[in-house]
Write an enzyme that holds these catalytic residues in place. Structure first.
Site, PDB file in Angstrom:
ATOM      1  N   GLU A 159     -45.453  15.401  19.070  1.00 39.60           N
ATOM      2  CA  GLU A 159     -46.415  15.695  19.736  1.00 39.60           C
ATOM      3  C   GLU A 159     -46.926  13.928  19.125  1.00 39.60           C
ATOM      4  OE1 GLU A 159     -48.364  17.874  21.304  1.00 39.60           O
ATOM      5  OE2 GLU A 159     -46.185  19.496  20.774  1.00 39.60           O
TER       6      GLU A 159
ATOM      7  N   HIS B 218     -46.282  12.510  22.514  1.00 36.49           N
ATOM      8  CA  HIS B 218     -47.279  12.814  24.154  1.00 36.49           C
ATOM      9  C   HIS B 218     -48.244  11.342  23.631  1.00 36.49           C
ATOM     10  CE1 HIS B 218     -45.503  15.709  25.698  1.00 36.49           C
ATOM     11  NE2 HIS B 218     -45.060  16.416  24.973  1.00 36.49           N
TER      12      HIS B 218
ATOM     13  N   GLU C  70     -41.938  16.057  29.089  1.00 37.75           N
ATOM     14  CA  GLU C  70     -41.822  17.521  27.207  1.00 37.75           C
ATOM     15  C   GLU C  70     -40.355  16.141  27.140  1.00 37.75           C
ATOM     16  OE1 GLU C  70     -42.805  19.846  25.181  1.00 37.75           O
ATOM     17  OE2 GLU C  70     -44.609  18.941  26.542  1.00 37.75           O
TER      18      GLU C  70
END
Length: 298
Positions: free
Chosen positions: A136, A139, A211
Site C-alpha cells: 500500500e 501505491h 498492482e
C-alpha cells in the site's frame, strides 16, 4: 528488473492509448473543440474526487483513524516501512468488517492514508501484515491515486463524447459522408457503443499494471516477498468465502479485488489474476531485494 520496467512502460503506453482514443472519437465527432469541451468537463468532474479522495472513501467505509497508543503494532509497522520507503508518516485507519483487505488513498504524500480492515488484522501474522502495508505504501510512493485520476478523467471525456455521438445519431446529426449519410450515422452509433467499452478496458489494464508494480515495491520495501504472497493467498480465499460489501467504483483501490465472486462485477477486473501475482512474488529472492526498484519515483 525487466518485469518492473515492462509494467512501467505498459502504464505509459496504456495512458497514451486512452489519450489516442479520446482524440480519435473527438476528431470524428466533435473536432478539436469537442475534445477540449469534453476534457474540461471531465477534469472538473474528477477534480473533486481526486482532491477529496481520502475523505470520500474513508467515509464510505466508516473508517476510523487510530493513533500509536490505540494500535501500537499496526502504527509501528507503518512507521518503520514509511521510513524505509522514504515517505512521510501517513495517517492510519481501521475499517470495520470481517473481510480482510486494505487500501491506500490520499492526493499526495502529505495527505496519504493507509487503511486496513479488522478482518485483515485478525488473520495475518506480522510478516504478512508488513508485506501488505509495504504494498500500500508503494501505491502512495508511485502516486497511483493521481495516475488513476488521470485515467478516469480521460476515460470520462471519452464516455461524454460517446454520449454526444449517441444523441447525434438519434436525432439525425450523424457525420455525413459524400454519398452515404446512413454510413455516418452508423459510425456514430458504433462509436457510442464501442468507445466507452474500449476506455474501460484500458483503464482496467492500467490498474492491473499498477498492482504488479505495487507488489514489486511491497516485496522490496518489506524484504519479504513470500510473506506478501502468503497474505494475498489468505485474502483471496477469504474474499471468495465472504465478498466485501464494496462499491464497484472503489474496487481498484483494494489490494485484493473485494468483489470476488460477483461474476458481472468482475467481468472487467481491476486486478491481475491472484495466482499470477503469487507466482511472481514467490519467484523473487529476498536476498536480492536491496537492488530491486521499490517504486517509480523518489
Amino acid at each position: 528488473h525487466g518485469g518492473y520496467e515492462m509494467n512501467r512502460l505498459r502504464t505509459v503506453i496504456l495512458l497514451g492509448a486512452l489519450t489516442g482514443l479520446l482524440m480519435l472519437i473527438g476528431g470524428y465527432f466533435g473536432g478539436r473543440q469537442g475534445v477540449v469541451v469534453a476534457f474540461v468537463i471531465a477534469v472538473v468532474m474528477n477534480f473533486g474526487t481526486y482532491w477529496f479522495s481520502d475523505k470520500v472513501v474513508l467515509a464510505m467505509y466508516r473508517g476510523r483513524e487510530v493513533s500509536e497508543a490505540q494500535a501500537p503494532e499496526l502504527f509501528g509497522i507503518v512507521k518503520s516501512l514509511a521510513l524505509r520507503a522514504g515517505l512521510p508518516m501517513p495517517r492510519v485507519y481501521i475499517i470495520p468488517g470481517e473481510t480482510p483487505n486494505a487500501f491506500a488513498t490520499g492526493r499526495d504524500y502529505g495527505h496519504a492514508v493507509v487503511a486496513v480492515t479488522e478482518g485483515l488484522l485478525r488473520i495475518l501474522n506480522r510478516e504478512e501484515l508488513e508485506g501488505v502495508l509495504a504494498h500500500e505504501l508503494t501505491h502512495v510512493k508511485n502516486r497511483d491515486i493521481l495516475i488513476g485520476s488521470i485515467a478516469a478523467t480521460i476515460g470520462g471525456a471519452v464516455v461524454m463524447l460517446a454520449n454526444m455521438a449517441q444523441w447525434a445519431a438519434i436525432f439525425g446529426f450523424g457525420r455525413s459522408d459524400d454519398d452515404d449519410q446512413g454510413g455516418g450515422t452508423l459510425g456514430l452509433i458504433a462509436m457510442a457503443i464501442l468507445a466507452p467499452i474500449a476506455a474501460m478496458i484500458i483503464q482496467m489494464a492500467i490498474s492491473r499494471s499498477r498492482e504488479y508494480l505495487a507488489d514489486d515495491g511491497g516485496a522490496s520495501v518489506s524484504g519479504k516477498p513470500y510473506a506478501l504472497a502468503s497474505a494475498l493467498e489468505k485474502l483471496s480465499r477469504a474474499a471468495q468465502v465472504r465478498p466485501m460489501q464494496a462499491n464497484p467504483s472503489t474496487a481498484h483501490m483494494f489490494i485484493v479485488n473485494p468483489l470476488t465472486g460477483r461474476s458481472l462485477a468482475t467481468l472487467f477486473s481491476t486486478h491481475p489474476p491472484i495466482e499470477k501475482r503469487i507466482e511472481r512474488l514467490r519467484a523473487m529472492r529476498p536476498a536480492r531485494l536491496g537492488t530491486s526498484p521499490a517504486c517509480e519515483s523518489g
